[in-house]
Motif scaffolding. Structure first.
Motif, short mmCIF file in Angstrom:
data_model
loop_
_atom_site.label_atom_id
_atom_site.label_comp_id
_atom_site.label_asym_id
_atom_site.label_seq_id
_atom_site.Cartn_x
_atom_site.Cartn_y
_atom_site.Cartn_z
N GLY B 133 69.72 29.06 -1.54
CA GLY B 133 69.52 27.80 -2.24
C GLY B 133 70.34 26.68 -1.64
O GLY B 133 69.86 25.57 -1.43
N TRP B 134 71.57 26.99 -1.32
CA TRP B 134 72.45 25.97 -0.75
C TRP B 134 72.03 25.62 0.67
O TRP B 134 71.96 24.46 1.06
CB TRP B 134 73.89 26.44 -0.78
CG TRP B 134 74.83 25.48 -0.11
CD1 TRP B 134 75.14 25.44 1.21
CD2 TRP B 134 75.54 24.42 -0.74
NE1 TRP B 134 76.00 24.41 1.44
CE2 TRP B 134 76.27 23.77 0.28
CE3 TRP B 134 75.63 23.96 -2.04
CZ2 TRP B 134 77.09 22.68 0.01
CZ3 TRP B 134 76.45 22.87 -2.30
CH2 TRP B 134 77.15 22.24 -1.28
N ASN B 137 69.07 23.10 1.78
CA ASN B 137 69.22 21.65 1.69
C ASN B 137 68.01 21.04 0.99
O ASN B 137 67.37 20.12 1.47
CB ASN B 137 69.39 21.04 3.08
CG ASN B 137 69.74 19.58 2.99
OD1 ASN B 137 70.41 19.17 2.05
ND2 ASN B 137 69.28 18.79 3.93
N LYS B 139 66.68 20.10 -3.09
CA LYS B 139 67.21 20.01 -4.45
C LYS B 139 66.63 21.08 -5.35
O LYS B 139 67.31 21.65 -6.19
CB LYS B 139 66.92 18.63 -5.02
CG LYS B 139 67.84 17.57 -4.46
CD LYS B 139 67.34 16.20 -4.82
CE LYS B 139 68.15 15.13 -4.11
NZ LYS B 139 67.48 13.83 -4.17
N LEU B 142 68.35 24.31 -4.56
CA LEU B 142 69.73 24.32 -5.05
C LEU B 142 69.75 24.55 -6.55
O LEU B 142 70.54 25.36 -7.06
CB LEU B 142 70.41 23.00 -4.69
CG LEU B 142 71.90 22.96 -5.01
CD1 LEU B 142 72.61 24.04 -4.23
CD2 LEU B 142 72.47 21.61 -4.67
N PHE B 224 64.86 29.08 -5.28
CA PHE B 224 65.75 29.21 -4.12
C PHE B 224 65.02 29.53 -2.83
O PHE B 224 65.55 29.28 -1.76
CB PHE B 224 66.82 30.27 -4.40
CG PHE B 224 66.27 31.64 -4.71
CD1 PHE B 224 65.98 32.51 -3.69
CD2 PHE B 224 66.04 32.02 -6.02
CE1 PHE B 224 65.48 33.76 -3.96
CE2 PHE B 224 65.53 33.27 -6.30
CZ PHE B 224 65.24 34.14 -5.27
N MET D 77 80.79 23.80 -5.36
CA MET D 77 79.60 23.00 -5.62
C MET D 77 79.85 21.94 -6.67
O MET D 77 79.41 20.82 -6.54
CB MET D 77 78.49 23.90 -6.11
CG MET D 77 77.97 24.71 -5.01
SD MET D 77 76.41 25.29 -5.48
CE MET D 77 75.79 23.85 -6.24
N HIS D 80 81.95 19.33 -5.27
CA HIS D 80 81.18 18.54 -4.31
C HIS D 80 81.91 18.10 -3.06
O HIS D 80 81.47 17.19 -2.38
CB HIS D 80 80.67 17.26 -4.95
CG HIS D 80 79.29 17.42 -5.48
ND1 HIS D 80 78.21 17.58 -4.68
CD2 HIS D 80 78.84 17.46 -6.75
CE1 HIS D 80 77.15 17.72 -5.42
NE2 HIS D 80 77.49 17.65 -6.68
#
Lengths: 197, 324, 386, 167, 101
Positions: B133-134, B137, B139, B142, B224, D77, D80
């Protein structure tokens, strides 16, 4: 009942009621698991088109003439909201009525509203039964409605011309008869025979 | 114990790893087919019918198609995380499967703490999900990852607590011992509440409907794994279906008596139970709508955790009173 | 407060160093125009804090086809096929509404039988629209199976209507003064059978969906459009009735022969997604009632006047005519300058107003709620864009 | 096999541990560093397996890899900040000196010490597990209970500290 | 692979942890260092429990305690990180000079 015990029973009622509603739902799906599938396996079993099924327009083949009766009046061309009909008409040699010489329908534009069929004065338009047309090019949907009528049309025109000629001849004969009273009965009979054909 | 395993037969271990991979692949292909067929019948459709007998080879055909798909990497992806994620998601699954007693003599690794290890490895998968998910990139991805991690932390607790009440009964965390203890009656009869909690938690752990919020397609597109294509996507798919198999194996081992059963050979019973549970999970999926994220969390914390704690304590008290 | 000011200064410095956008706490999310649960090509620009919605900006216009402009360039008859494409889910109602508007303008008498057929077809169409909404709404909140059951039932309606009108979705069945095709006894039998069938199916839907605890949790108290908001934004249809206002054009300004039938206007008080759901399901039952009465009373006779008008020049003037579509009040405003071609046709489509209420109800909900709210409002994007 | 030795495949895990630790210390992107830590912790869990304790290996994975790393990722996260800036050179040197010095000193100590290996029969894992359970509730009971109190306080404290104040 | 190798591993781990604690400016980076040092200690205990004493129970119990404490410590530390971030929008230790005095 105190507030706390009520809260507790409410909690239990919510949880158990929720559980029950879930089980009820599962029962429904389970029942459907054993019902017959309702889908139609399309290419293997073709659908029966309904009697009024609307599709691209086609020309009616009339019994007595074996051809269409489009007189290129252009009413359908004018009423068509999608501007998908293109007709050219001409007075065939020796005939007084116009006949269509070109009749193209762009089915890709057509919205099957049926207005052209409504306005047709000779009732020569109908819906075809096309339902599975696919193509890679848009011009594949431009149908030439006269293709299947070419031969019949020639025969019909020939016949119509003869009829017209005969009519003309009869007319002339009648005129001659009017001029010459003696021969009148015979000429009248002749013209009647021609009309009966 | 582990020294011996690695010392003497670590080649065998590698070989069994390959066997497990093979099993997982076939399992996933079968489960996808089963899911398609079952969902179709629940919805009064036919499902796949064309490729192979009753469409059995349809998933294979799809897998081949996926192989040929372009692998897309989003431009601003966090590349190391993005590429590692499918591996991290899938790896613990392979280890997980090796821990289960499939039959009396059929087991890859028999550890004293097998049960703990199963849950430990289940936890690693979420890191993979998070990385996916991270790293994407995106939304939606994520948000899906955040949901997945929060959800899995919340549901792991009742899951482990309900499993613990079984270890109280069996007095062991060795999976083979737990199965052996159920040779007469499965623990389902002694632990109905625990089994129910486990089942709910297991559905949530595998991110399946009605708990499929990390990949809720109507909200987060595909959650994800939105940005994954081709074989990378297939690996996520494989992991999802393998995870279903694993949680069902745990449930079979803990509550349904593993390979025990009359007439048929043990491994047949084992797989009957496992696939029966998986079918049940599919039944859930094709019946219920999806929960909302906050409802999901509050359900875990206000219903499942207290219930599983009460179940654990009740089990302990009853055992103390009735068993010397 | 000096401490706070200082803290603020630190954060200022921090950001200039990092070169970040202003506080990355909140962000924008483009939901649509391509999104699995945006019906058609609606685009919602969500301003989010985590999963909480701070603000929403619906962006429309992706399916604009200039229907109203087209009307200004063709005569009245030629606009007929456009009507059913404005809202393709209740095309019959729109198509007939336009016919009725023009009939009212020209003062054409419609034969009894045609009126009854119009009612039956409109109500069937309303049910099919509600069934489709039922399915997609459930799909939005994650229930896939009810969607297919609803489609199975809807298929029956489509087949009945297809047999008479020749189309399944974008009907062009009405003509000024009547209809294109008469119905036969088979149609009436099929309709009766369908009424019976759906009456048997509705309890199943209730068991599968209405009572479901997850479904209720997703809908109860979600997206409350109360009376004030509803009236302020011109919300009509089931969304308005779910807020407790029993407004239905069929009752308020009866058109056609709707004053001859007995039916209730279902209302709910809470105005949330669940209320909208309940109102729609209750409306399906009321539509069944109307159909039943109409099928029983339908007289014999012609379906078109003796001399249907095909080319005409209405007197200069204007006219507003409204019907109750599946989504609310559908109004047609026709301005005639005395020529063959309408000077202006304005369509008042319910979804446009209903969608307009969204920014008033969405803030402080979550992404999942957004989906449920948009789904429960039942928007049809081509109808908004026209 | 010599009981004083474990199988050389353990070096795989040593590599994993050191490699992961290096990543976690040197990577600038703090999220990557956390994943590096995860690798190191998993490596240590593997080493625990070689040291005859599958139980602790499982615990290590369960709590460290599945719990603490995930919590850290979450914190990164929510805060940030991915630490895009380089470490200051002076600071790095400042850090390297004690680290290297310590390594050197301790290495000397380790190398100069002689450890006497145990000769008795080693209990099998199940026995050890059982005695861990027993001793936690007898000899180490005070520490055990204290730890549970600490954990409880940590949870409450974490909630209190991290709770968003509504303005 | 014997005791010395384990001790060396643990030593390297500890040194890396120390390096991170001193060298990192990011609060979470520092926390990572602390975790590494704690794990180095755990590894040492386990190694001695395996190679030196006859009954590894005590060593393993201590490692259990370390894991438990690390969990508590991480929970507190991370919540502090969040709280600081909320207030100051930064979790860089050099920006936290105001904490002095």
């Amino acid at each position: 009942m105190t507030a706390t015990t009520r809260a507790k029973t409410n909690y239990l009622v919510t949880v158990l009621g929720g559980l029950f509603s879930l089980l009820a739902g599962m029962l429904i799906t389970l029942r459907n698991l054993f019902r017959r599938p309702v889908t139609e396996q399309y290419p293997k079993s073709k659908p029966a088109l309904s009697k009024n099924f609307r599709s691209a327009i086609a020309l009616v083949r009339f019994e007595e003439t074996q051809t269409h009766d489009c007189v290129a009046c252009m009413q359908c061309v004018q009423i068509c909201p999608s501007f998908c009909i293109a007709i050219e008409g001409d007075k065939p040699e020796g005939l007084k009525r116009k006949r269509a010489t070109e009749f193209h329908v762009d089915y890709a534009l057509c919205s099957v509203c049926g207005l052209c069929i409504d306005v047709c004065p000779t009732n020569t338009l109908k819906y075809s039964r096309v339902y599975d047309q696919v193509a890679y090019r848009r011009d594949a949907f431009v149908y030439d409605l006269l293709t299947e009528f070419r031969d019949a049309e020639v025969a019909y025109l020939e016949k119509a011309r003869q009829e017209a000629a005969a009519k003309e001849a009869a007319k002339q004969a009648a005129a001659a008869a009017r001029a010459n009273k003696d021969t009148a009965p015979a000429a009248a009979n002749a013209s009647k025979e021609l009309e009966n054909d | 114990m582990f020294n011996q395993l690695f010392g003497n037969i670590w080649l065998v271990t590698l070989a069994s790893g390959a066997v497990i991979m093979g099993f997982l692949t076939v399992n996933a292909l079968f489960l996808v087919w089963l899911e398609r067929k079952l969902s179709a019948r629940f919805q009064r459709r036919l499902g796949p019918t064309e490729v192979g007998f009753a469409g059995t080879l349809q998933t294979l055909a799809d897998a081949v198609k996926l192989l040929g798909k372009q692998l897309i990497t989003p431009r601003n992806a966090d590349k190391p995380l993005y590429h590692l994620a499918p591996v991290i998601v899938f790896m613990p699954v392979v280890v997980g499967v090796s821990l289960f007693p499939i039959d009396r003599q059929l087991m890859f690794v028999d550890l004293n703490v097998g049960l703990v290890l199963v849950f430990a490895f289940a936890g690693i998968g979420f890191i993979g999900i998070f990385m996916a998910g991270w790293g994407s990139n995106n939304k939606y991805a994520l948000l899906g990852a955040m949901r997945a991690v929060a959800q899995n932390i919340a549901y792991e607790i009742p899951l482990i607590l309900s499993a613990l009440s079984v270890t109280l009964l069996a007095r062991s965390m060795k999976l083979s011992a737990i199965v052996e203890a159920q040779s007469t009656l499965p623990y389902l009869l002694f632990q109905p509440l625990g089994a129910a909690i486990y089942l709910i938690g297991a559905v949530a752990e595998t991110n399946r409907a009605p708990f499929d919020i990390p990949e809720a397609e109507s909200e987060l597109v595909a959650g994800f794994h939105s940005e994954y294509s081709g074989m990378r996507f297939a690996v996520f798919f494989l992991a999802e279906y393998s995870n279903m198999a694993i949680v069902s194996m745990v449930a079979t081992t803990l509550f349904l008596g593993g390979y025990h059963g009359p007439w048929l050979p043990g491994y047949v019973w084992f797989f009957i139970k496992v696939y029966g549970l998986i079918s049940l999970m599919m039944w859930f999926r094709w019946t219920f709508p999806r929960l909302r994220f906050d409802q999901l969390m509050s359900f875990a914390w206000t219903v499942l955790v207290p219930l599983s704690l009460a179940n654990l304590m009740g089990t302990a008290v009853v055992l103390k009173v009735f068993r010397r | 407060m000096p401490t706070r000011a200082k803290a603020g200064a630190v954060s200022e410095r921090q950001h200039s160093k990092l070169g970040d956008a202003p506080l990355p706490e909140t962000y924008h999310l483009n939901m649509g125009p391509q999104h699995p649960s945006m019906h058609g090509v609606l685009r919602l620009v969500l301003h989010l804090d985590g999963e909480r919605i701070l603000d929403v900006d619906p962006v429309i216009g992706y399916a604009h086809r200039a229907h109203e402009k087209m009307a200004e360039h063709r005569n009245y008859l030629m606009f007929l096929p456009n009507t059913s494409r404005v809202d393709y889910l209740s095309g019959m109602i729109y198509n007939l509404a336009y016919c009725q508007a023009v009939e009212k303008m020209l003062e054409i008498e419609v034969p009894e039988r045609a009126e009854y057929i119009r009612v039956i077809c409109s109500e069937l169409n309303r049910i099919s629209s509600h069934l489709l909404w039922f399915g997609t709404f459930l799909l939005d909140i994650g229930g896939i199976t009810p969607f297919l059951y609803a489609f199975d039932d809807r298929e029956q309606i489509l087949e009945i209507l297809d047999r008479v009108t020749g189309s399944r979705l974008t009907y062009c069945y009405g003509r000024f003064g009547g209809l294109t095709e008469d119905v036969d006894t088979t149609f009436l039998d099929q309709t009766r059978a369908f009424v019976k069938r759906l009456r048997e199916r509705l309890p199943e839907y209730h068991a599968l969906v209405t009572g479901n605890v997850i479904f209720r949790g997703r809908c109860e108290g979600v997206g409350v459009i109360d009376q004030h908001v509803a009236l302020a934004y011109g919300v009509t249809g089931p969304c308005l009735r779910a807020a407790g206002i029993a407004f239905d054009v069929r009752r308020a300004e009866p058109y056609g022969i709707y004053d001859r039938f007995e039916f209730d206007i279902p209302t709910e008080q809470s105005g949330d997604a669940l209320a909208r759901y309940k109102v729609r399901v209750a409306e399906i039952e009321q539509s069944l009632r109307i159909i039943e009465q109409a099928v029983a009373q339908i007289p014999d006779g012609p379906i078109m006047p003796d001399k249907p008008k095909k080319r005409f020049k209405p007197a200069a003037g204007e006219l507003y005519f409204a019907v109750e579509s599946a989504r609310g009040q559908f109004g047609i405003y026709i301005v005639s300058d005395g020529s063959e071609i309408p000077f202006r046709i304005k369509l008042r489509t319910p979804s446009f107003s209903n969608l307009a209420a969204m920014p008033a109800v969405l803030p402080q909900t979550t992404i999942a709620d957004t989906i449920a709210i948009v789904g429960s409002i039942d928007v049809v994007i081509p109808e908004i864009d026209r | 096999m010599n009981p004083a030795e474990v199988h050389p495949t353990a070096f795989i895990f040593v590599g994993l541990t050191i490699g992961g630790a290096l990543l976690s210390v040197l990577l600038r992107n703090i999220l990557h560093a956390v994943f590096g830590l995860g690798i190191a912790l998993a490596g240590i869990a593997g080493l625990f397996l070689y040291l005859d304790s599958a139980f602790l290996a499982a615990m290590q994975v369960l709590i460290y890899v599945g719990g603490i790393s995930v919590a850290m990722v979450f914190a990164v996260m929510m805060a940030h900040t991915l630490g895009r800036r380089e470490l200051l050179v002076g600071r790095r040197l400042l850090a390297a000196i004690p680290a290297l010095g310590l390594t050197f000193t301790l290495a000397l100590v380790v190398l100069s010490s002689r450890f006497v290996g145990s000769t008795g029969v080693r209990p099998d894992e199940a026995t050890v597990l059982r005695s861990i359970g027993k001793q936690l509730l007898t000899e180490f009971n005070v520490a055990f209970e204290a730890l549970s109190v600490v954990l409880l306080l940590a949870i409450i404290g974490a909630i209190v500290v991290a709770k968003e104040r509504k303005h | 692979m014997g005791l010395q190798a384990f001790l060396a591993t643990s030593l390297v781990l500890f040194a890396l942890g120390l390096y991170a604690v001193i060298g990192r400016r990011h609060l979470i980076g520092i926390l990572i260092g602390v975790e590494l040092m704690l794990n180095a200690a755990s590894l040492n205990f386990m190694a001695f429990g395996r190679f030196v004493v006859s009954d590894p129970t005590t060593a393993q119990i201590i490692v259990l305690f370390i894991i438990g404490l690390a969990a508590a410590e991480a929970a507190i530390a991370l919540s502090i990180v969040l709280a600081i971030y909320r207030q100051r929008r930064s979790i860089d230790v050099t920006d936290l000079e105001q904490l002095k005095g």
